[in-house]
Design an enzyme around this catalytic site. Structure first.
Site, mmCIF file in Angstrom:
data_model
loop_
_atom_site.group_PDB
_atom_site.id
_atom_site.type_symbol
_atom_site.label_atom_id
_atom_site.label_comp_id
_atom_site.label_asym_id
_atom_site.label_seq_id
_atom_site.Cartn_x
_atom_site.Cartn_y
_atom_site.Cartn_z
ATOM 1 N N ASN A 1 -34.805 -25.848 -22.544
ATOM 2 C CA ASN A 1 -34.186 -25.541 -23.842
ATOM 3 C C ASN A 1 -33.093 -26.566 -24.106
ATOM 4 O OD1 ASN A 1 -31.784 -23.165 -24.992
ATOM 5 N ND2 ASN A 1 -33.440 -23.968 -26.225
ATOM 6 N N GLY A 2 -33.013 -27.010 -25.356
ATOM 7 C CA GLY A 2 -31.952 -27.925 -25.754
ATOM 8 C C GLY A 2 -32.491 -29.199 -26.381
ATOM 9 N N ASP A 3 -32.096 -29.445 -27.645
ATOM 10 C CA ASP A 3 -32.440 -30.674 -28.368
ATOM 11 C C ASP A 3 -33.935 -30.819 -28.620
ATOM 12 O OD1 ASP A 3 -29.767 -31.178 -28.335
ATOM 13 O OD2 ASP A 3 -29.843 -32.856 -26.926
ATOM 14 N N ALA B 1 -28.417 -14.766 -32.211
ATOM 15 C CA ALA B 1 -27.728 -13.645 -32.851
ATOM 16 C C ALA B 1 -27.706 -13.815 -34.368
ATOM 17 C CB ALA B 1 -26.299 -13.539 -32.316
ATOM 18 N N GLY C 1 -34.602 -23.088 -30.181
ATOM 19 C CA GLY C 1 -33.574 -22.323 -30.882
ATOM 20 C C GLY C 1 -33.227 -22.952 -32.214
ATOM 21 N N CYS D 1 -25.020 -17.298 -23.374
ATOM 22 C CA CYS D 1 -24.179 -17.303 -24.570
ATOM 23 C C CYS D 1 -22.805 -17.890 -24.257
ATOM 24 C CB CYS D 1 -24.033 -15.885 -25.114
ATOM 25 S SG CYS D 1 -23.064 -15.819 -26.640
ATOM 26 N N PRO E 1 -33.770 -16.379 -28.440
ATOM 27 C CA PRO E 1 -32.986 -15.336 -29.099
ATOM 28 C C PRO E 1 -31.741 -15.966 -29.732
ATOM 29 C CG PRO E 1 -33.420 -14.813 -26.782
ATOM 30 C CD PRO E 1 -33.772 -16.237 -26.977
#
Length: 386
Positions: free
Chosen positions: A210-212, A23, A234, A108, A21
């Site tokens: 999650n990440g990179d 924004a 993301g 967030c 997700p």
């Protein structure tokens, strides 16, 4: 590699790939693009919906939770800091059949969220986290509830292992971990070792990393190195919705194939292909909003991401970033050298990359990890999305 399917309650996600997700980004049009490239495989989550705005049936929020008939399962991410309000929002979703899966935002890092004790600040308050998860799982009925979080507030206030155990105890179905603290925002390098430690700590439920993840190769490497059950992508798909075709190919053990050719798992579109996707993205936004000009204006933020690495002059980039009609956008793109192949260096970080930030928190937030008194009455945000 051929990856095992991810089980989110009654929903089988194969391959185990999830759109994070974001924004202002993962609205219905962007989810449609990503789904088209994936062949409908994977899980695609809405942008952040605030529980207060949902309960109050805010007009913008009600539009944001609209799903296309082809979206199955329908996934909503909720943000909230008040257990009662979160409970009301979850029951509303369950009773009115608004979604098939609920994800809770505890990741967030932006100040407008953390200063109220929400997002990545909230897991520090263990009892508050537990109360929110209990209300959500109880109110969801048969709907699976998952959560997305970060390692902690900063290196001195790491929370993810405690939060993971609380999640298991309260009936959360799966956990996604972004391997950064709130203080890091999106800077530095994601700590994949933390993802591995969380998987070892909570073997009872799926853990997603999650990440990179900038390419399908990154996703495969994360699963192999951490043992996680799936990946959440993301910023890696900003201006790159076709990344989902690469991800599906990678996790199904085959190479991606498109007109631009393939290199390993990673397809390399020409600028002509990219331009076609840009126009389609802007068109979908206009149809969704109900106004072509507003759709193109909303698309402007995506222009630099799509064109990263291509030989496009600064003046043309500026011109494309201020278009207000599909005709203008098409006209500008047609003036480019559309035969350009995929450029070297076009992969890698996109979007925000700042790090080492001071996390804005409510007064006294860090005094006691079990005291919930620091949550103010106005902590619930009244708008959703970006």
């Amino acid at each position: 590699m051929t990856a095992a399917p991810l089980q989110i309650g009654p929903h089988t996600v194969q391959p185990p790939v999830v759109l994070a997700p974001m924004a202002g980004i993962t609205n219905a049009p962007f989810r449609t693009l990503c789904r088209e490239f994936s062949g409908g495989k994977g899980l695609f989550v809405s942008e952040m919906i605030t529980t207060r705005a949902l309960v109050e049936r805010n007009e913008k929020t009600m539009q944001l939770i609209h799903f296309d008939e082809s979206e199955k399962p329908r996934s909503i991410q909720l943000y909230g800091v008040d257990p009662a309000t979160v409970g009301k929002a979850v029951r509303m979703i369950a009773e009115e059949g608004l979604a098939d899966h609920i994800d809770l935002n505890f990741g967030c890092p932006v100040p407008k969220v953390t200063r109220k004790g929400g997002g990545s600040a909230l897991p520090f308050k263990r009892n508050l986290l537990r109360a929110i998860l209990r209300e959500a799982v109880s109110g969801a009925g048969d709907l699976p509830v998952t959560m997305k979080m970060r390692k902690g507030i900063d290196d001195d206030h790491i929370t993810y292992l405690d939060a993971g155990r609380i999640a298991v105890e309260e009936g959360v179905t799966a956990i996604a971990l972004h391997g950064r603290t709130a203080a890091q925002h999106y800077g530095g390098t994601a700590d994949w070792d933390a993802i591995a430690r969380l998987k070892e700590h909570v073997p009872e439920i799926p853990v997603l990393g999650n990440g990179d993840i900038w390419s399908a190769e990154d996703a495969v490497r994360m699963v192999r190195e951490t043992g996680c059950d799936g990946v959440v992508v993301g910023r890696g798909c900003l201006g790159r919705p076709w990344l989902f075709s690469d991800l599906v190919a990678a996790f199904e053990g085959r190479t991606a194939a498109r007109a631009g050719g393939a290199d390993g798992y990673c397809a390399r579109p020409t600028l002509h292909e990219v331009a076609d996707v840009m126009v389609r993205h802007a068109t979908l936004l206009g149809e969704w909003i109900g106004d072509e000009a507003r759709g193109v204006i909303d698309f402007r933020k995506h222009v630099a991401w799509y064109l990263k690495g291509f030989a496009v002059g600064s003046e043309m980039r500026k011109r494309l970033a201020i278009t207000s009609s599909l005709a203008e956008l098409r006209s500008g793109l047609e003036e480019l050298d559309l035969d350009q192949p995929w450029p070297v260096g076009a992969d890698g970080p996109r979007g925000r990359t700042s790090g080492n930030n001071r996390v804005v928190l409510p007064d006294g937030w860090l005094k006691d990890p079990y005291d919930c008194a620091g949550v103010s009455e106005d902590a619930e945000l009244d708008t959703s999305g970006g």
